[in-house]
Design an enzyme around this catalytic site. Structure first.
Site, short mmCIF file in Angstrom:
data_model
loop_
_atom_site.label_atom_id
_atom_site.label_comp_id
_atom_site.label_asym_id
_atom_site.label_seq_id
_atom_site.Cartn_x
_atom_site.Cartn_y
_atom_site.Cartn_z
N HIS A 21 -11.55 -2.05 4.20
CA HIS A 21 -11.31 -1.40 5.83
C HIS A 21 -12.03 0.15 5.34
O HIS A 21 -11.89 0.27 6.45
CB HIS A 21 -9.61 -1.84 5.91
CG HIS A 21 -9.43 -0.53 4.58
ND1 HIS A 21 -8.79 0.21 3.39
CD2 HIS A 21 -9.09 0.78 5.18
CE1 HIS A 21 -7.76 0.41 3.05
NE2 HIS A 21 -7.90 1.26 4.51
N ASP A 22 -12.30 0.89 4.48
CA ASP A 22 -12.88 2.16 4.97
C ASP A 22 -14.51 1.66 4.82
O ASP A 22 -14.85 2.66 5.11
CB ASP A 22 -12.74 2.98 3.97
CG ASP A 22 -10.76 3.12 3.77
OD1 ASP A 22 -10.63 2.91 5.14
OD2 ASP A 22 -10.17 3.58 2.59
N GLU B 298 -6.50 4.24 -5.93
CA GLU B 298 -7.19 4.82 -5.17
C GLU B 298 -7.59 6.10 -5.54
O GLU B 298 -7.14 6.91 -5.40
CB GLU B 298 -7.25 4.30 -3.56
CG GLU B 298 -8.92 4.50 -2.69
CD GLU B 298 -8.24 5.62 -1.41
OE1 GLU B 298 -9.61 4.73 -0.79
OE2 GLU B 298 -7.60 5.66 -1.49
N ASP C 137 1.17 -1.54 -0.09
CA ASP C 137 -0.07 -0.18 -0.07
C ASP C 137 0.84 0.86 0.13
O ASP C 137 1.57 1.15 0.77
CB ASP C 137 -1.19 0.06 1.01
CG ASP C 137 -2.02 0.87 0.36
OD1 ASP C 137 -2.02 1.53 0.54
OD2 ASP C 137 -3.32 0.17 1.29
N ASP D 7 -2.81 4.66 -2.05
CA ASP D 7 -3.82 5.73 -1.39
C ASP D 7 -4.05 6.98 -1.85
O ASP D 7 -3.55 7.42 -2.21
CB ASP D 7 -3.08 5.77 0.08
CG ASP D 7 -3.86 5.96 0.76
OD1 ASP D 7 -5.23 5.45 1.15
OD2 ASP D 7 -4.22 6.79 1.45
O1 TEU Z 1 -8.92 6.26 1.77
C1 TEU Z 1 -9.19 7.34 1.11
C2 TEU Z 1 -11.10 8.25 1.25
O2 TEU Z 1 -10.63 9.36 0.81
C3 TEU Z 1 -11.73 7.12 1.90
O3 TEU Z 1 -11.56 6.61 1.34
C4 TEU Z 1 -12.17 7.39 2.97
O4 TEU Z 1 -11.64 7.19 4.01
C5 TEU Z 1 -13.41 7.33 3.23
O5 TEU Z 1 -14.44 8.13 2.62
C6 TEU Z 1 -13.87 7.88 4.96
O6 TEU Z 1 -14.67 7.44 5.33
C7 TEU Z 1 -7.89 5.99 2.25
C8 TEU Z 1 -7.25 4.63 2.70
O7 TEU Z 1 -8.45 3.38 2.21
C9 TEU Z 1 -8.25 4.84 4.65
O8 TEU Z 1 -8.25 4.57 5.07
C10 TEU Z 1 -7.55 6.37 5.16
O9 TEU Z 1 -7.44 6.50 6.10
C11 TEU Z 1 -7.21 7.39 4.06
O10 TEU Z 1 -7.34 7.00 2.71
C12 TEU Z 1 -5.50 8.37 4.47
O11 TEU Z 1 -5.09 7.70 3.67
#
Ligand code: TEU
Ligand code: CA
Length: 594
Positions: free
Chosen positions: A346-347, A270, A104, A212
């Site tokens: 995970h989000d 992402e 990641d 990310d």
């Molecule tokens: O996530 C980015 C993101 O914009 C969304 O998935 C966000 O976490 C979500 O909408 C909030 O509910 C990535 C990662 O996957 C996430 O775990 C991190 O917190 C974020 O970036 C910051 O690195």
């Protein structure tokens, strides 16, 4: 369409990727925290399921403010997860099984404890000052200090995206939390440092990256105020000025040219906030030399409230799913791009709880329905840990203190501050957390009916870092992998069979054509997939009602080869005329070609 005769097959297209959320995967030393040796220990389990590549969420050194998405050293492993040697061992064991590792890559921001940021904040003339985004304060008419613009923080419940630094008397941009300062990609030295990090991991044997929020790296350089779209808030969503910004394509092409093109890699970016088709194709188009594919948020944003509020509830039905899926499937086929397929990570909350029904009666059926969809659409499949077991959301009774995610904690604090003692409002907030919080997917993996679901060793002093969901005695891997009951199939076995079937017919499922089938329906989403030689139809009832569905005459079903109500490979259902589907029932049919 690209000229015919060009071989479109690539290993990263027909591979199955499995996302490991390492803190919750498997703890091997009894400290309650999952670790790298825990991943290595489960490679046979993953191989058996049909997994080719594992993507591991961040395991680098980190203060863990945002579960490792706040990195303080890109070239070392957090001691909680193990060591670099443990990663070497993991790669060695993966290679033995002809599997690969994706890391990641979190390079939109670092932790505020990264040495780069410690230097950057040490003085205005530090050589790394410009590696982050620093701006002077603004002052209002009364002389009050204000941030440089009105952008809102993403995980900070609508606070300012800017954090004040007392020492050097400037603000730094921190889009996610104050502890995650944004890097300044305008600076060529910073970009070179990121390239160096990528090479470090590729040289070590990793095969690519999940990147990310990689579409946030280029910001509009005059940092304008965002339009006021949320009247009740002081700070506003600024994504128009930082998502797919002016130099994004230049930066991605540079990464490709200087790093990725020297290796045989898989890359997935992402990309929240991107809906524009031209913009997507500029990244994933096969001629573009940027990224292999992106994570589009359309499906997982399906139940966001208008204005893109995630911590909210919003109704949706099968017509929305049909519209979203059709658009992305067609886009990639018509314009030669590539899709990623995911309904969980995970989000996000657990997919069976979100899109189906996670009651004891329907959980198993719902999880298989989603599997049927995921394994019969075009693109690279991503399975999130526990999805293959049909793991559920956190139960409604859990106390808010069981939630560990910084986003949820900020939300709950804010709600309590805003509505103190207002039972109704706070109950509503709890309901939203139970349905939508990221914590739902972060509970420990349920391996067995042993204490702590077999996630962590009892010898340890501390229990698991996050509470295990109470249903683990029935919902667990051991029960689903080994409890073979003739005529029955667990969610795990259903996934295993579906992934095998997908690979056997990859010309259809991975690479083939796509068209929605039948009339739009609020319950049934049906589509056809085909190659030159074979054709299949998926008919999916996304409702808890029994439904009659008219099989369109031109579908030409020859045999129903799978369904989530039976383990049979010849499902006894009508092939023309009216088809009765039970609640959450899904069917896969083999069709005449042409
Ligand atoms: O996530 C980015 C993101 O914009 C969304 O998935 C966000 O976490 C979500 O909408 C909030 O509910 C990535 C990662 O996957 C996430 O775990 C991190 O917190 C974020 O970036 C910051 O690195
Ligand atoms: Ca551990």
């Amino acid at each position: 369409m690209a000229p015919t005769g060009v071989d479109k097959h690539r290993w990263w297209k027909d591979a199955v990727v499995y996302q490991v959320y390492p803190a919750s995967f498997l703890d091997t030393n009894g400290d309650g925290w999952g670790d790298v040796p825990g991943i290595t220990a489960k490679l046979d389990y993953l191989k058996d399921l049909g997994v080719d590549i594992i993507w591991v969420s961040p395991i680098y050194k980190s203060p863990q403010i945002d579960m490792g998405y706040d990195i303080s050293d890109y070239k070392d492993i957090d001691p909680a997860y193990g060591s670099l040697e443990d990663v070497d061992e993991l790669i060695k064991e993966l290679k033995k099984r002809d599997m690969k590792l994706m890391m990641d890559l979190v390079v939109n921001h670092t932790s505020d404890q990264h040495s780069w940021f410690l230097e950057s904040r040490s003085s205005k003339d530090n050589p790394k000052r410009d590696w982050y985004i620093w701006k002077p304060a603004k002052y209002d008419a009364d002389g009050n200090r204000e941030p440089p613009n009105n952008w809102a923080m993403i995980l900070g419940e609508a606070n300012s995206a800017w954090t004040w630094d007392e020492k050097t008397q400037e603000y730094y941009l921190s889009l996610f939390t104050s502890e995650q300062p944004d890097l300044n990609w305008e600076n060529p030295e910073l970009r070179a440092a990121v390239h160096d990090v990528m090479r470090f991991w590729l040289e070590r044997g990793c095969s690519g990256f999940r990147m990310d929020v990689i579409n946030l790296i280029s910001k509009v350089q005059d940092f304008p105020d965002a339009e006021v779209t949320v009247k009740s808030h002081k700070y506003q969503p600024g994504d128009k000025y930082y998502a797919n910004g002016p130099r994004l394509h230049e930066f991605l092409k540079e990464i490709n040219k200087k790093v990725l093109s020297q290796y045989d890699t898989i890359t997935v970016g992402e990309m929240p906030f991107v809906r524009d088709e031209d913009e997507i194709i500029r990244i994933v188009g096969s001629e573009e030399q940027e990224l292999n594919m992106i994570f589009s948020f359309d499906i997982v944003d399906i139940d966001n409230a208008p204005g893109d509020f995630k911590l909210a509830l919003h109704p949706w039905d099968a017509r929305d799913l049909r519209r979203i899926v059709t658009r992305l499937q067609r886009l990639m086929i018509d314009r030669d791009g590539w899709n990623s397929l995911f309904v969980e990570n995970h989000d996000q909350p657990r997919s069976v709880s979100r899109f189906c029904d996670d009651s004891d009666e329907w959980r198993d059926t719902g999880a298989k329905l989603l599997c049927l969809m995921q394994t019969t659409l075009g693109g690279t499949v991503y399975v999130y840990q526990g999805e293959e077991l049909g793991m559920r959301n956190i139960p409604p009774e859990w106390d808010p203190r069981e939630y560990k995610d910084v986003e949820t904690i900020n939300y709950w604090k804010k709600m309590n501050a805003k509505h103190p003692n207002d039972k109704e409002k706070l109950n509503e907030a709890r309901k939203i957390m139970q349905k939508k919080a990221r914590d739902n997917a972060r509970t420990p993996m349920q391996w067995s009916a042993e204490p702590n679901a077999g996630f962590c060793n009892l010898a340890g002093e501390r229990g698991p870092w996050m509470r295990v969901i109470d249903d683990y005695k029935t919902v667990n891997a051991a029960a689903q992998v080994y409890n073979i009951v003739v005529g029955q199939m667990s969610v795990w076995q259903f996934w295993q069979r579906a992934l095998r079937h997908r690979k056997q017919h990859k010309d259809v499922f991975v690479y083939g054509d796509f068209a929605p089938v039948g009339d739009e329906s609020p319950s049934v989403f049906a589509y056809k997939r085909w190659s030159e030689h074979e054709a299949f139809v998926s008919v999916l009832n996304f409702s808890g009602e029994e439904i009659e569905w008219d099989i369109p005459a031109d579908v030409g079903v020859e045999r129903w080869v799978a369904g989530n109500y039976t383990a049979d490979e010849d499902v006894d259902k009508p092939k023309e005329g009216k088809l009765t589907l039970g609640p959450w029932e899904g069917l896969l049919g083999q069709c005449r070609v042409g």
